[in-house]
Design a protein around this motif. Structure first.
Motif, PDB file in Angstrom:
ATOM      1  N   ILE A 101       0.833  -1.205   0.000  1.00  0.00           N
ATOM      2  CA  ILE A 101       0.000   0.000   0.000  1.00  0.00           C
ATOM      3  C   ILE A 101       0.863   1.249   0.000  1.00  0.00           C
ATOM      4  CG2 ILE A 101      -1.603   1.379   1.399  1.00  0.00           C
ATOM      5  CD1 ILE A 101      -2.929  -1.335   2.182  1.00  0.00           C
ATOM      6  N   PHE A 102       1.848   1.297   0.893  1.00  0.00           N
ATOM      7  CA  PHE A 102       2.689   2.491   0.966  1.00  0.00           C
ATOM      8  C   PHE A 102       3.574   2.636  -0.267  1.00  0.00           C
ATOM      9  CE2 PHE A 102       1.567   2.233   5.497  1.00  0.00           C
ATOM     10  CZ  PHE A 102       1.076   3.523   5.646  1.00  0.00           C
ATOM     11  N   LYS A 103       4.013   1.537  -0.860  1.00  0.00           N
ATOM     12  CA  LYS A 103       4.763   1.625  -2.124  1.00  0.00           C
ATOM     13  C   LYS A 103       3.870   2.197  -3.210  1.00  0.00           C
ATOM     14  CE  LYS A 103       8.273  -1.921  -1.543  1.00  0.00           C
ATOM     15  NZ  LYS A 103       8.808  -3.210  -2.038  1.00  0.00           N
ATOM     16  N   ALA A 104       2.628   1.747  -3.267  1.00  0.00           N
ATOM     17  CA  ALA A 104       1.699   2.252  -4.277  1.00  0.00           C
ATOM     18  C   ALA A 104       1.428   3.737  -4.084  1.00  0.00           C
ATOM     19  CB  ALA A 104       0.394   1.458  -4.238  1.00  0.00           C
ATOM     20  N   LEU A 105       1.387   4.186  -2.857  1.00  0.00           N
ATOM     21  CA  LEU A 105       1.117   5.588  -2.564  1.00  0.00           C
ATOM     22  C   LEU A 105       2.361   6.466  -2.678  1.00  0.00           C
ATOM     23  CD1 LEU A 105      -1.276   5.184   0.486  1.00  0.00           C
ATOM     24  CD2 LEU A 105      -1.880   5.686  -1.892  1.00  0.00           C
ATOM     25  N   GLY A 106       3.519   5.840  -2.883  1.00  0.00           N
ATOM     26  CA  GLY A 106       4.783   6.561  -2.921  1.00  0.00           C
ATOM     27  C   GLY A 106       5.101   7.201  -4.264  1.00  0.00           C
ATOM     28  N   ASN A 107       4.120   7.364  -5.108  1.00  0.00           N
ATOM     29  CA  ASN A 107       4.296   7.993  -6.414  1.00  0.00           C
ATOM     30  C   ASN A 107       3.199   9.037  -6.566  1.00  0.00           C
ATOM     31  OD1 ASN A 107       3.128   7.948  -9.352  1.00  0.00           O
ATOM     32  ND2 ASN A 107       5.302   7.481  -9.562  1.00  0.00           N
ATOM     33  N   GLU A 108       3.576  10.221  -6.996  1.00  0.00           N
ATOM     34  CA  GLU A 108       2.610  11.323  -7.066  1.00  0.00           C
ATOM     35  C   GLU A 108       1.418  11.012  -7.978  1.00  0.00           C
ATOM     36  OE1 GLU A 108       2.475  16.140  -7.833  1.00  0.00           O
ATOM     37  OE2 GLU A 108       4.294  15.034  -8.336  1.00  0.00           O
ATOM     38  N   THR A 109       1.671  10.404  -9.117  1.00  0.00           N
ATOM     39  CA  THR A 109       0.571  10.099 -10.038  1.00  0.00           C
ATOM     40  C   THR A 109      -0.364   9.061  -9.444  1.00  0.00           C
ATOM     41  OG1 THR A 109       1.920  10.659 -11.969  1.00  0.00           O
ATOM     42  CG2 THR A 109      -0.035   9.296 -12.354  1.00  0.00           C
ATOM     43  N   ARG A 110       0.191   8.011  -8.831  1.00  0.00           N
ATOM     44  CA  ARG A 110      -0.671   6.991  -8.224  1.00  0.00           C
ATOM     45  C   ARG A 110      -1.495   7.595  -7.093  1.00  0.00           C
ATOM     46  NH1 ARG A 110       4.117   3.672  -9.167  1.00  0.00           N
ATOM     47  NH2 ARG A 110       4.700   3.929  -6.978  1.00  0.00           N
ATOM     48  N   THR A 161       0.284  -0.132 -15.703  1.00  0.00           N
ATOM     49  CA  THR A 161       1.201  -0.625 -14.667  1.00  0.00           C
ATOM     50  C   THR A 161       0.840  -0.022 -13.312  1.00  0.00           C
ATOM     51  OG1 THR A 161       2.968  -0.919 -16.282  1.00  0.00           O
ATOM     52  CG2 THR A 161       3.619  -0.769 -13.964  1.00  0.00           C
ATOM     53  N   PHE A 162       0.582   1.271 -13.288  1.00  0.00           N
ATOM     54  CA  PHE A 162       0.214   1.936 -12.036  1.00  0.00           C
ATOM     55  C   PHE A 162      -1.079   1.357 -11.461  1.00  0.00           C
ATOM     56  CE2 PHE A 162       2.434   6.336 -12.697  1.00  0.00           C
ATOM     57  CZ  PHE A 162       3.663   5.726 -12.595  1.00  0.00           C
ATOM     58  N   LEU A 163      -2.088   1.197 -12.315  1.00  0.00           N
ATOM     59  CA  LEU A 163      -3.380   0.685 -11.853  1.00  0.00           C
ATOM     60  C   LEU A 163      -3.259  -0.752 -11.349  1.00  0.00           C
ATOM     61  CD1 LEU A 163      -5.673   2.200 -14.619  1.00  0.00           C
ATOM     62  CD2 LEU A 163      -5.459   2.991 -12.243  1.00  0.00           C
ATOM     63  N   ALA A 164      -2.470  -1.562 -12.034  1.00  0.00           N
ATOM     64  CA  ALA A 164      -2.265  -2.949 -11.601  1.00  0.00           C
ATOM     65  C   ALA A 164      -1.581  -2.990 -10.241  1.00  0.00           C
ATOM     66  CB  ALA A 164      -1.440  -3.707 -12.636  1.00  0.00           C
ATOM     67  N   MET A 165      -0.601  -2.122 -10.041  1.00  0.00           N
ATOM     68  CA  MET A 165       0.091  -2.063  -8.751  1.00  0.00           C
ATOM     69  C   MET A 165      -0.869  -1.660  -7.634  1.00  0.00           C
ATOM     70  SD  MET A 165       3.321   0.320  -7.776  1.00  0.00           S
ATOM     71  CE  MET A 165       4.373  -0.072  -6.384  1.00  0.00           C
ATOM     72  N   MET A 166      -1.705  -0.691  -7.912  1.00  0.00           N
ATOM     73  CA  MET A 166      -2.658  -0.219  -6.915  1.00  0.00           C
ATOM     74  C   MET A 166      -3.728  -1.268  -6.627  1.00  0.00           C
ATOM     75  SD  MET A 166      -2.923   3.698  -8.266  1.00  0.00           S
ATOM     76  CE  MET A 166      -3.994   4.298  -6.962  1.00  0.00           C
ATOM     77  N   GLU A 217      -3.244  -4.548  -6.941  1.00  0.00           N
ATOM     78  CA  GLU A 217      -2.566  -5.606  -6.185  1.00  0.00           C
ATOM     79  C   GLU A 217      -2.401  -5.224  -4.717  1.00  0.00           C
ATOM     80  OE1 GLU A 217       1.685  -7.947  -6.085  1.00  0.00           O
ATOM     81  OE2 GLU A 217       0.990  -7.163  -7.999  1.00  0.00           O
ATOM     82  N   ALA A 218      -2.216  -3.938  -4.458  1.00  0.00           N
ATOM     83  CA  ALA A 218      -2.108  -3.457  -3.080  1.00  0.00           C
ATOM     84  C   ALA A 218      -3.467  -3.416  -2.387  1.00  0.00           C
ATOM     85  CB  ALA A 218      -1.473  -2.067  -3.061  1.00  0.00           C
ATOM     86  N   GLY A 219      -4.541  -3.584  -3.151  1.00  0.00           N
ATOM     87  CA  GLY A 219      -5.882  -3.574  -2.580  1.00  0.00           C
ATOM     88  C   GLY A 219      -6.527  -2.205  -2.551  1.00  0.00           C
ATOM     89  N   LEU A 220      -5.878  -1.203  -3.143  1.00  0.00           N
ATOM     90  CA  LEU A 220      -6.420   0.152  -3.123  1.00  0.00           C
ATOM     91  C   LEU A 220      -7.492   0.384  -4.182  1.00  0.00           C
ATOM     92  CD1 LEU A 220      -3.056   2.033  -2.619  1.00  0.00           C
ATOM     93  CD2 LEU A 220      -4.898   1.787  -0.933  1.00  0.00           C
ATOM     94  N   LEU A 221      -7.474  -0.427  -5.243  1.00  0.00           N
ATOM     95  CA  LEU A 221      -8.444  -0.295  -6.325  1.00  0.00           C
ATOM     96  C   LEU A 221      -9.109  -1.628  -6.617  1.00  0.00           C
ATOM     97  CD1 LEU A 221      -6.447   1.823  -8.959  1.00  0.00           C
ATOM     98  CD2 LEU A 221      -8.072   2.653  -7.253  1.00  0.00           C
ATOM     99  N   GLU A 222     -10.287  -1.540  -7.221  1.00  0.00           N
ATOM    100  CA  GLU A 222     -11.017  -2.705  -7.725  1.00  0.00           C
ATOM    101  C   GLU A 222     -11.251  -2.449  -9.209  1.00  0.00           C
ATOM    102  OE1 GLU A 222     -14.070  -3.865  -4.257  1.00  0.00           O
ATOM    103  OE2 GLU A 222     -14.413  -1.867  -5.142  1.00  0.00           O
ATOM    104  N   SER A 223     -11.330  -3.517  -9.988  1.00  0.00           N
ATOM    105  CA  SER A 223     -11.576  -3.330 -11.415  1.00  0.00           C
ATOM    106  C   SER A 223     -12.667  -4.264 -11.908  1.00  0.00           C
ATOM    107  CB  SER A 223     -10.298  -3.580 -12.219  1.00  0.00           C
ATOM    108  OG  SER A 223      -9.936  -4.945 -12.174  1.00  0.00           O
ATOM    109  N   ARG A 224     -13.212  -3.873 -13.043  1.00  0.00           N
ATOM    110  CA  ARG A 224     -14.204  -4.710 -13.710  1.00  0.00           C
ATOM    111  C   ARG A 224     -14.117  -4.427 -15.209  1.00  0.00           C
ATOM    112  NH1 ARG A 224     -20.137  -4.868 -11.566  1.00  0.00           N
ATOM    113  NH2 ARG A 224     -19.013  -5.816  -9.839  1.00  0.00           N
ATOM    114  N   ARG A 225     -14.222  -5.503 -15.982  1.00  0.00           N
ATOM    115  CA  ARG A 225     -14.219  -5.370 -17.438  1.00  0.00           C
ATOM    116  C   ARG A 225     -15.652  -5.259 -17.942  1.00  0.00           C
ATOM    117  NH1 ARG A 225      -9.924  -5.518 -20.458  1.00  0.00           N
ATOM    118  NH2 ARG A 225     -11.078  -6.277 -22.251  1.00  0.00           N
TER     119      ARG A 225
END
Length: 101
Positions: A6-15, A61-66, A68-76
């Motif tokens: 989670i903190f790695k995912a949040l460690g980028n300004e764009t994410r 890549t950013f969305l996949a990382m987020m 995987e960290a559990g910060l986002l959910e996705s649906r196709r």
């Protein structure tokens, strides 16, 4: 809940910006049309890419990382993928910060 991811995912300004934009998707993406009625507050990858002004591969890549960290959910939906915040994880990490950190 993997706090390090989670903190790695949040460690980028764009994410971090993506997570903040998705908190108020109607305001952050006013031209985006909601097309998945049972997946509220979800925004397609293309709209996120356009707002971030980064390449499709970088945003993916950013969305996949987020995710995987559990910060986002996705649906196709057809050929499109939509993302929204995972409020449960955000509440848990917030509680952990307030009580443990």
């Amino acid at each position: 809940m993997d706090k390090v991811k989670i903190f790695k995912a949040l460690g980028n300004e764009t994410r971090l910006n993506i997570l903040m934009w998705l908190k108020s998707p109607k305001e952050s993406f006013p031209l985006h049309k909601i097309v998945i009625n049972d997946f509220k507050n979800a925004i397609c990858v293309g709209s996120i890419k356009d707002k971030a002004e980064l390449s499709q591969s970088t945003i993916s890549t950013f969305l996949a990382m987020m995710e995987e960290a559990g910060l986002l959910e996705s649906r196709r939906a057809g050929q499109w993928t939509y993302f929204r915040r995972n409020e449960d994880t955000i509440k848990k990490i917030s509680k952990w910060i307030n009580e443990e950190l």
